[in-house]
Write an enzyme that holds these catalytic residues in place. Structure first.
Site, PDB file in Angstrom:
ATOM      1  N   ASN A  11     102.529 -20.400  61.421  1.00 50.37           N
ATOM      2  CA  ASN A  11     101.970 -19.326  60.584  1.00 50.37           C
ATOM      3  C   ASN A  11     100.490 -19.296  60.975  1.00 50.37           C
ATOM      4  O   ASN A  11      99.809 -20.302  60.858  1.00 50.37           O
ATOM      5  CB  ASN A  11     102.131 -19.765  59.127  1.00 50.37           C
TER       6      ASN A  11
ATOM      7  N   GLN B  24      97.730 -14.107  58.408  1.00 55.60           N
ATOM      8  CA  GLN B  24      96.777 -13.945  57.304  1.00 55.60           C
ATOM      9  C   GLN B  24      95.358 -14.173  57.827  1.00 55.60           C
ATOM     10  O   GLN B  24      95.138 -14.983  58.735  1.00 55.60           O
ATOM     11  CB  GLN B  24      97.039 -14.952  56.159  1.00 55.60           C
TER      12      GLN B  24
ATOM     13  N   ASN C  62      96.572 -10.137  54.269  1.00 62.09           N
ATOM     14  CA  ASN C  62      97.708 -10.059  55.180  1.00 62.09           C
ATOM     15  C   ASN C  62      97.364  -9.223  56.405  1.00 62.09           C
ATOM     16  O   ASN C  62      96.374  -8.489  56.419  1.00 62.09           O
ATOM     17  CB  ASN C  62      98.903  -9.420  54.460  1.00 62.09           C
TER      18      ASN C  62
ATOM     19  N   CYS D  33      98.487 -18.678  49.818  1.00 62.05           N
ATOM     20  CA  CYS D  33      99.045 -18.949  51.137  1.00 62.05           C
ATOM     21  C   CYS D  33      99.043 -20.459  51.348  1.00 62.05           C
ATOM     22  O   CYS D  33      97.987 -21.071  51.552  1.00 62.05           O
ATOM     23  CB  CYS D  33      98.229 -18.255  52.227  1.00 62.05           C
TER      24      CYS D  33
ATOM     25  N   HIS E 199     107.859 -14.305  45.205  1.00 61.97           N
ATOM     26  CA  HIS E 199     108.945 -14.583  46.153  1.00 61.97           C
ATOM     27  C   HIS E 199     110.295 -14.236  45.543  1.00 61.97           C
ATOM     28  O   HIS E 199     110.543 -14.502  44.372  1.00 61.97           O
ATOM     29  CB  HIS E 199     108.949 -16.061  46.548  1.00 61.97           C
TER      30      HIS E 199
ATOM     31  N   ASN F 183     107.471 -11.286  48.838  1.00 57.99           N
ATOM     32  CA  ASN F 183     107.864 -12.060  50.016  1.00 57.99           C
ATOM     33  C   ASN F 183     109.357 -12.350  49.870  1.00 57.99           C
ATOM     34  O   ASN F 183     109.822 -12.701  48.773  1.00 57.99           O
ATOM     35  CB  ASN F 183     107.061 -13.359  50.066  1.00 57.99           C
TER      36      ASN F 183
ATOM     37  N   GLU G 234     107.644 -11.905  55.313  1.00 59.00           N
ATOM     38  CA  GLU G 234     106.479 -11.963  54.426  1.00 59.00           C
ATOM     39  C   GLU G 234     105.980 -10.585  54.048  1.00 59.00           C
ATOM     40  O   GLU G 234     105.848  -9.705  54.905  1.00 59.00           O
ATOM     41  CB  GLU G 234     105.322 -12.695  55.108  1.00 59.00           C
ATOM     42  N   ARG G 235     105.679 -10.457  52.780  1.00 58.44           N
ATOM     43  CA  ARG G 235     104.988  -9.272  52.280  1.00 58.44           C
ATOM     44  C   ARG G 235     103.710  -9.071  53.094  1.00 58.44           C
ATOM     45  O   ARG G 235     102.918 -10.004  53.258  1.00 58.44           O
ATOM     46  CB  ARG G 235     104.649  -9.545  50.820  1.00 58.44           C
TER      47      ARG G 235
ATOM     48  N   CYS H 264     106.236 -20.055  55.982  1.00 64.88           N
ATOM     49  CA  CYS H 264     105.528 -19.553  54.801  1.00 64.88           C
ATOM     50  C   CYS H 264     105.507 -20.688  53.797  1.00 64.88           C
ATOM     51  O   CYS H 264     106.551 -21.083  53.267  1.00 64.88           O
ATOM     52  CB  CYS H 264     106.248 -18.327  54.244  1.00 64.88           C
ATOM     53  N   GLY H 265     104.314 -21.235  53.572  1.00 68.69           N
ATOM     54  CA  GLY H 265     104.199 -22.420  52.708  1.00 68.69           C
ATOM     55  C   GLY H 265     104.569 -22.131  51.275  1.00 68.69           C
ATOM     56  O   GLY H 265     105.361 -22.862  50.659  1.00 68.69           O
ATOM     57  N   SER H 266     104.010 -21.041  50.732  1.00 64.69           N
ATOM     58  CA  SER H 266     104.352 -20.709  49.345  1.00 64.69           C
ATOM     59  C   SER H 266     105.818 -20.306  49.262  1.00 64.69           C
ATOM     60  O   SER H 266     106.492 -20.560  48.255  1.00 64.69           O
ATOM     61  CB  SER H 266     103.436 -19.604  48.811  1.00 64.69           C
ATOM     62  N   GLY H 267     106.352 -19.708  50.341  1.00 62.83           N
ATOM     63  CA  GLY H 267     107.773 -19.359  50.378  1.00 62.83           C
ATOM     64  C   GLY H 267     108.656 -20.595  50.381  1.00 62.83           C
ATOM     65  O   GLY H 267     109.720 -20.616  49.748  1.00 62.83           O
TER      66      GLY H 267
HETATM   67  N1  API Z   1     101.952 -17.337  54.750  1.00 61.50           N
HETATM   68  C1  API Z   1     101.681 -17.627  53.375  1.00 61.50           C
HETATM   69  C2  API Z   1     102.235 -16.685  52.373  1.00 61.50           C
HETATM   70  C3  API Z   1     101.441 -15.465  52.224  1.00 61.50           C
HETATM   71  C4  API Z   1     101.935 -14.606  51.113  1.00 61.50           C
HETATM   72  C5  API Z   1     101.577 -13.209  51.439  1.00 61.50           C
HETATM   73  N2  API Z   1     102.353 -12.675  52.535  1.00 61.50           N
HETATM   74  C6  API Z   1     101.624 -12.328  50.218  1.00 61.50           C
HETATM   75  O1  API Z   1     101.960 -12.789  49.119  1.00 61.50           O
HETATM   76  O2  API Z   1     101.310 -11.150  50.353  1.00 61.50           O
HETATM   77  C7  API Z   1     102.031 -19.035  52.989  1.00 61.50           C
HETATM   78  O3  API Z   1     102.043 -19.911  53.825  1.00 61.50           O
HETATM   79  O4  API Z   1     102.220 -19.281  51.799  1.00 61.50           O
END
Ligand code: API
Length: 281
Positions: free
Chosen positions: A14, A47, A67, A76, A159, A190, A208-209, A217-220
């Protein structure tokens, strides 16, 4: 000319452009961010991270996120580990607090180049995702082609996690954008596709959104583990295997989500932002 300190960093593929705005204010337009994100005309990123001076007491830096489509992101996970590592290097110690629009995130170096971040609480109410109508976010009324019945989780970012038998069978470029922009998600979302491998292992792919297909995607990954644990498919701690590698995620008893994984710095220098974002052609 606006010469700005510039980093290219990565969390499991990412990828991020990091601009340091702690000494000079930076205010790019949506079009300029899109230009910078363009992998042919600009430098390319999933990002963009703008480092600013922190607002809250106890924070070491403020991390603003955008983004590739120019929109703002509220969290993120992968960038948080990268920025934590960078600020740890600056401060000379292994504990830092990163401020974001979603709150303060405490990060800690745990050895082997890995960083653990408390990503804050997983929000589960329908208003928190947010979605367009009252529902139990454990079973959201969204379906498209072969996928249906996602779980909603907000870990700073929103998510929707769809459990599938085979993540490789999912046509991400086809259904990803349609689900991201589904009318049930007023702020978009997302979209994760998750395949349970075992009680503490999940294979996940993401749309990803605002950025489309990314390698991680870490938060994902956080949202996916929380969704799986809520459904009783895994325990509250496990590995989430994304295209770019593996993250360890734990949904703590206090409701927060702890994410652990690596980070990389591939380039450090300066750029002339005016020339890059305005272009010559
Ligand atoms: N790549 C990111 C997530 C970004 C989330 C973003 N795409 C949004 O919420 O608009 C991560 O590692 O968490």
């Amino acid at each position: 000319m606006t010469i700005v300190p510039f980093l290219k960093m990565h969390g499991l593929g990412n990828d991020f452009v990091v601009l340091d705005a702690r000494k000079q204010k930076l205010d790019l337009t949506v079009k300029q961010r899109q230009r910078l994100a363009d992998r042919h005309m600009g430098v390319g990123f999933d990002q963009m991270v703008t480092l600013e001076n922190p607002v809250s007491a106890g924070a070491d830096v403020f991390m603003r996120l955008h983004n590739a489509d120019g929109s703002e992101a509220r969290a993120c996970g992968n960038a948080t580990r990268c920025i934590a590592a960078r600020i740890m290097g600056e401060k000379g110690h292994g504990n830092v607090v990163i401020e974001t629009v979603s709150g303060l995130l405490a990060a800690e170096a745990i050895g082997n180049g890995h960083i653990a971040v408390d990503m804050g609480p997983a929000h589960l109410d329908w208003q928190d995702i947010p979605v367009a109508a009252a529902c139990d976010t454990l079973h959201m009324p969204v379906a498209l082609g072969p996928v249906s019945d996602p779980v909603g989780v907000n870990v700073g970012s929103s998510h929707a996690v769809f459990f599938v038998d085979d993540v490789n069978a999912i046509d991400l470029p086809l259904i990803g954008p349609q689900l991201e922009n589904h009318s049930f998600f007023p702020n978009r979302a997302n979209i994760e596709f998750a395949q349970i491998i075992g009680p503490d292992r999940i294979r996940m792919r993401v749309w990803e959104r605002g950025a489309g297909i990314t390698l991680a995607c870490g938060s994902g990954a956080c949202g996916t583990l929380v969704a799986a644990a809520r459904r009783g498919l895994t325990s509250r701690k496990g590995e989430v295997i994304v295209d770019g590698g593996t993250l360890t995620i734990e949904w703590l008893e206090n409701g927060h989500v702890r994410m652990t994984g690596p980070w990389t710095l591939s380039y450090e220098g300066q750029i002339d932002l005016d020339a890059l974002v305005n272009g010559h052609g």
